[in-house]
Design a protein around this motif. Structure first.
Motif, PDB file in Angstrom:
ATOM      1  N   ALA A  35       0.830  -1.211   0.000  1.00  0.00           N
ATOM      2  CA  ALA A  35       0.000   0.000   0.000  1.00  0.00           C
ATOM      3  C   ALA A  35       0.862   1.257   0.000  1.00  0.00           C
ATOM      4  O   ALA A  35       2.046   1.249   0.359  1.00  0.00           O
ATOM      5  N   ILE A  36       0.237   2.345  -0.399  1.00  0.00           N
ATOM      6  CA  ILE A  36       0.928   3.620  -0.526  1.00  0.00           C
ATOM      7  C   ILE A  36       1.372   4.173   0.828  1.00  0.00           C
ATOM      8  O   ILE A  36       2.291   4.986   0.896  1.00  0.00           O
ATOM      9  N   ASP A  37       0.777   3.712   1.915  1.00  0.00           N
ATOM     10  CA  ASP A  37       1.176   4.192   3.245  1.00  0.00           C
ATOM     11  C   ASP A  37       2.257   3.325   3.890  1.00  0.00           C
ATOM     12  O   ASP A  37       2.460   3.377   5.110  1.00  0.00           O
ATOM     13  N   THR A  38       2.998   2.561   3.101  1.00  0.00           N
ATOM     14  CA  THR A  38       3.978   1.625   3.651  1.00  0.00           C
ATOM     15  C   THR A  38       4.994   2.297   4.565  1.00  0.00           C
ATOM     16  O   THR A  38       5.271   1.811   5.677  1.00  0.00           O
ATOM     17  N   ASP A  39       5.579   3.414   4.150  1.00  0.00           N
ATOM     18  CA  ASP A  39       6.594   4.072   4.983  1.00  0.00           C
ATOM     19  C   ASP A  39       5.995   4.620   6.276  1.00  0.00           C
ATOM     20  O   ASP A  39       6.663   4.667   7.314  1.00  0.00           O
ATOM     21  N   VAL A  40       4.729   5.048   6.212  1.00  0.00           N
ATOM     22  CA  VAL A  40       4.011   5.483   7.415  1.00  0.00           C
ATOM     23  C   VAL A  40       3.795   4.293   8.355  1.00  0.00           C
ATOM     24  O   VAL A  40       4.028   4.377   9.566  1.00  0.00           O
ATOM     25  N   ALA A  41       3.337   3.178   7.779  1.00  0.00           N
ATOM     26  CA  ALA A  41       3.058   1.989   8.594  1.00  0.00           C
ATOM     27  C   ALA A  41       4.324   1.449   9.241  1.00  0.00           C
ATOM     28  O   ALA A  41       4.313   1.055  10.418  1.00  0.00           O
ATOM     29  N   ILE A  42       5.419   1.434   8.499  1.00  0.00           N
ATOM     30  CA  ILE A  42       6.681   0.931   9.049  1.00  0.00           C
ATOM     31  C   ILE A  42       7.199   1.866  10.155  1.00  0.00           C
ATOM     32  O   ILE A  42       7.602   1.404  11.229  1.00  0.00           O
ATOM     33  N   GLY A  43       7.165   3.176   9.905  1.00  0.00           N
ATOM     34  CA  GLY A  43       7.582   4.115  10.939  1.00  0.00           C
ATOM     35  C   GLY A  43       6.733   3.993  12.188  1.00  0.00           C
ATOM     36  O   GLY A  43       7.242   3.975  13.318  1.00  0.00           O
ATOM     37  N   GLY A  44       5.415   3.880  12.004  1.00  0.00           N
ATOM     38  CA  GLY A  44       4.508   3.726  13.135  1.00  0.00           C
ATOM     39  C   GLY A  44       4.726   2.430  13.886  1.00  0.00           C
ATOM     40  O   GLY A  44       4.630   2.381  15.123  1.00  0.00           O
ATOM     41  N   HIS A  45       5.024   1.367  13.152  1.00  0.00           N
ATOM     42  CA  HIS A  45       5.306   0.059  13.760  1.00  0.00           C
ATOM     43  C   HIS A  45       6.520   0.139  14.680  1.00  0.00           C
ATOM     44  O   HIS A  45       6.484  -0.328  15.832  1.00  0.00           O
ATOM     45  N   PHE A  46       7.594   0.757  14.208  1.00  0.00           N
ATOM     46  CA  PHE A  46       8.782   0.895  15.046  1.00  0.00           C
ATOM     47  C   PHE A  46       8.488   1.749  16.279  1.00  0.00           C
ATOM     48  O   PHE A  46       8.948   1.445  17.386  1.00  0.00           O
ATOM     49  N   LEU A  47       7.716   2.813  16.106  1.00  0.00           N
ATOM     50  CA  LEU A  47       7.393   3.679  17.243  1.00  0.00           C
ATOM     51  C   LEU A  47       6.528   2.959  18.262  1.00  0.00           C
ATOM     52  O   LEU A  47       6.693   3.152  19.476  1.00  0.00           O
ATOM     53  N   ASP A  48       5.598   2.123  17.810  1.00  0.00           N
ATOM     54  CA  ASP A  48       4.771   1.340  18.737  1.00  0.00           C
ATOM     55  C   ASP A  48       5.649   0.432  19.592  1.00  0.00           C
ATOM     56  O   ASP A  48       5.455   0.326  20.811  1.00  0.00           O
ATOM     57  N   ARG A  49       6.605  -0.221  18.944  1.00  0.00           N
ATOM     58  CA  ARG A  49       7.502  -1.118  19.682  1.00  0.00           C
ATOM     59  C   ARG A  49       8.392  -0.331  20.645  1.00  0.00           C
ATOM     60  O   ARG A  49       8.662  -0.775  21.768  1.00  0.00           O
ATOM     61  N   LEU A  50       8.852   0.823  20.196  1.00  0.00           N
ATOM     62  CA  LEU A  50       9.690   1.656  21.062  1.00  0.00           C
ATOM     63  C   LEU A  50       8.914   2.107  22.292  1.00  0.00           C
ATOM     64  O   LEU A  50       9.429   2.050  23.420  1.00  0.00           O
ATOM     65  N   GLU A  51       7.683   2.545  22.089  1.00  0.00           N
ATOM     66  CA  GLU A  51       6.857   2.986  23.206  1.00  0.00           C
ATOM     67  C   GLU A  51       6.583   1.842  24.172  1.00  0.00           C
ATOM     68  O   GLU A  51       6.577   2.034  25.399  1.00  0.00           O
ATOM     69  N   ALA A  52       6.361   0.637  23.636  1.00  0.00           N
ATOM     70  CA  ALA A  52       6.114  -0.518  24.498  1.00  0.00           C
ATOM     71  C   ALA A  52       7.317  -0.798  25.392  1.00  0.00           C
ATOM     72  O   ALA A  52       7.163  -1.243  26.535  1.00  0.00           O
ATOM     73  N   ARG A  53       8.498  -0.534  24.904  1.00  0.00           N
ATOM     74  CA  ARG A  53       9.711  -0.766  25.687  1.00  0.00           C
ATOM     75  C   ARG A  53      10.011   0.378  26.659  1.00  0.00           C
ATOM     76  O   ARG A  53      10.386   0.141  27.809  1.00  0.00           O
ATOM     77  N   MET A  54       9.876   1.609  26.179  1.00  0.00           N
ATOM     78  CA  MET A  54      10.388   2.749  26.937  1.00  0.00           C
ATOM     79  C   MET A  54       9.317   3.520  27.701  1.00  0.00           C
ATOM     80  O   MET A  54       9.639   4.283  28.609  1.00  0.00           O
ATOM     81  N   GLY A  55       8.051   3.340  27.335  1.00  0.00           N
ATOM     82  CA  GLY A  55       6.969   3.966  28.079  1.00  0.00           C
ATOM     83  C   GLY A  55       7.127   5.462  28.225  1.00  0.00           C
ATOM     84  O   GLY A  55       7.285   6.190  27.245  1.00  0.00           O
ATOM     85  N   ASP A  56       7.119   5.946  29.477  1.00  0.00           N
ATOM     86  CA  ASP A  56       7.184   7.383  29.714  1.00  0.00           C
ATOM     87  C   ASP A  56       8.617   7.937  29.685  1.00  0.00           C
ATOM     88  O   ASP A  56       8.849   9.079  30.039  1.00  0.00           O
ATOM     89  N   GLN A  57       9.555   7.120  29.198  1.00  0.00           N
ATOM     90  CA  GLN A  57      10.929   7.599  29.016  1.00  0.00           C
ATOM     91  C   GLN A  57      11.143   8.215  27.637  1.00  0.00           C
ATOM     92  O   GLN A  57      12.241   8.690  27.334  1.00  0.00           O
ATOM     93  N   VAL A  58      10.105   8.201  26.809  1.00  0.00           N
ATOM     94  CA  VAL A  58      10.191   8.779  25.474  1.00  0.00           C
ATOM     95  C   VAL A  58       8.865   9.465  25.159  1.00  0.00           C
ATOM     96  O   VAL A  58       7.802   9.002  25.590  1.00  0.00           O
ATOM     97  N   LEU A  59       8.930  10.569  24.421  1.00  0.00           N
ATOM     98  CA  LEU A  59       7.737  11.331  24.055  1.00  0.00           C
ATOM     99  C   LEU A  59       7.661  11.352  22.524  1.00  0.00           C
ATOM    100  O   LEU A  59       8.570  11.874  21.868  1.00  0.00           O
ATOM    101  N   ILE A  60       6.580  10.796  21.977  1.00  0.00           N
ATOM    102  CA  ILE A  60       6.468  10.589  20.537  1.00  0.00           C
ATOM    103  C   ILE A  60       5.466  11.572  19.942  1.00  0.00           C
ATOM    104  O   ILE A  60       4.306  11.614  20.350  1.00  0.00           O
ATOM    105  N   LEU A  61       5.930  12.349  18.980  1.00  0.00           N
ATOM    106  CA  LEU A  61       5.083  13.322  18.280  1.00  0.00           C
ATOM    107  C   LEU A  61       4.228  12.634  17.215  1.00  0.00           C
ATOM    108  O   LEU A  61       4.553  11.536  16.761  1.00  0.00           O
TER     109      LEU A  61
END
Length: 253
Positions: A35-61
């Motif tokens: 799909a045309i949103d592939t780069d969005v989906a991949i970026g969002g996927h990495f951010l979801d995993r990062l948030e799951a690990r770091m929680g309130d130690q990172v702030l995601i825009l």
């Protein structure tokens, strides 16, 4: 922790040294199978995993989804902005972040066409805000040694809608992948000094459109070797390095 999910009062309690991450992505063609949103989906996927690990130690825009994709405009559905627009718009978002007192900023890139202008933003913004730290991370460069060990395809097999991106989408958004349309290796070679892929850099840079690089398929690389299991290995490698970099910024204050 997501920037847009907080109330304005809740910002008062945040440590201003917490790293703030902004993903810049793309809305552009990814061949017949992604799909045309592939780069969005991949970026969002990495951010979801990062948030799951770091929680309130990172702030995601919130993601910036439409960025610099002029080299894909021969393919229907692609959206693009000018480099000057990127520099102004993304820069203004980061100016807002700094005005609220945050001092560690990470520009997280999930699209090749953002690399050059992202570097310009890094240098211009960083020079204006020397009391802050600003870093730019492009996911395949960030974890290049680890990803080289994961790849199965040969040279040029990881590029665009390729072994890596297709593997990530099979993991992150499997229902969006048109599996019956996944093809074989697609790459049009050029001068030996300008041939490159995500991991193996060229000696020099040569402008080519994605239509030229792909021979009109929209795919540059070998998606036939993609699997969801490989997508998981790629994810772990990238998020390990993201966490390491972001944690190091926080500790440096």
């Amino acid at each position: 922790m997501r920037w847009e999910k907080l109330t304005t009062n809740e910002f008062a309690g945040l440590d201003r040294s917490i790293p703030v991450v902004l993903n810049v992505a793309a809305i552009e063609q990814h061949g017949p199978h992604l799909a045309i949103d592939t780069d969005v989906a991949i970026g969002g996927h990495f951010l979801d995993r990062l948030e799951a690990r770091m929680g309130d130690q990172v702030l995601i825009l919130p993601q910036v989804k439409v960025c610099c994709s002029e080299h894909h405009m021969e393919f229907a559905g692609t959206l693009s902005i000018r480099h000057e627009t990127f520099l102004a718009y993304v820069g203004d978002i980061l100016e807002s972040v700094v005005r609220h007192g945050f001092t560690n900023i990470v520009l997280f890139n999930s699209h090749g066409g953002n690399q050059a202008i992202g570097q310009v933003l890094l240098e211009t913004f960083g020079s204006r805000h020397r009391d802050c730290r600003m870093a730019m991370l492009t996911w395949w460069r960030l974890a290049a040694p680890e990803l080289e060990a994961i790849r199965e395809s040969g040279f040029a097999g990881v590029n665009h809608a390729c072994e890596f991106e297709t593997s990530l989408m099979l993991l992150a958004a499997p229902d969006s992948v048109r599996r019956e349309l996944i093809g074989d290796m697609s790459y049009v070679e050029t001068f030996d000094w300008a041939n490159a892929d995500m991991i193996r850099a060229a000696r020099g840079a040569l402008f080519r459109t994605m239509h030229q690089m792909s021979g009109g398929t929209g795919v540059v690389g070998d998606p036939s070797t993609a699997t969801a299991a490989k997508g998981e290995r790629i994810t772990e490698a990238v998020v390990d390095q993201m966490e390491r970099v972001i944690a190091s910024l926080a500790k440096a204050n």
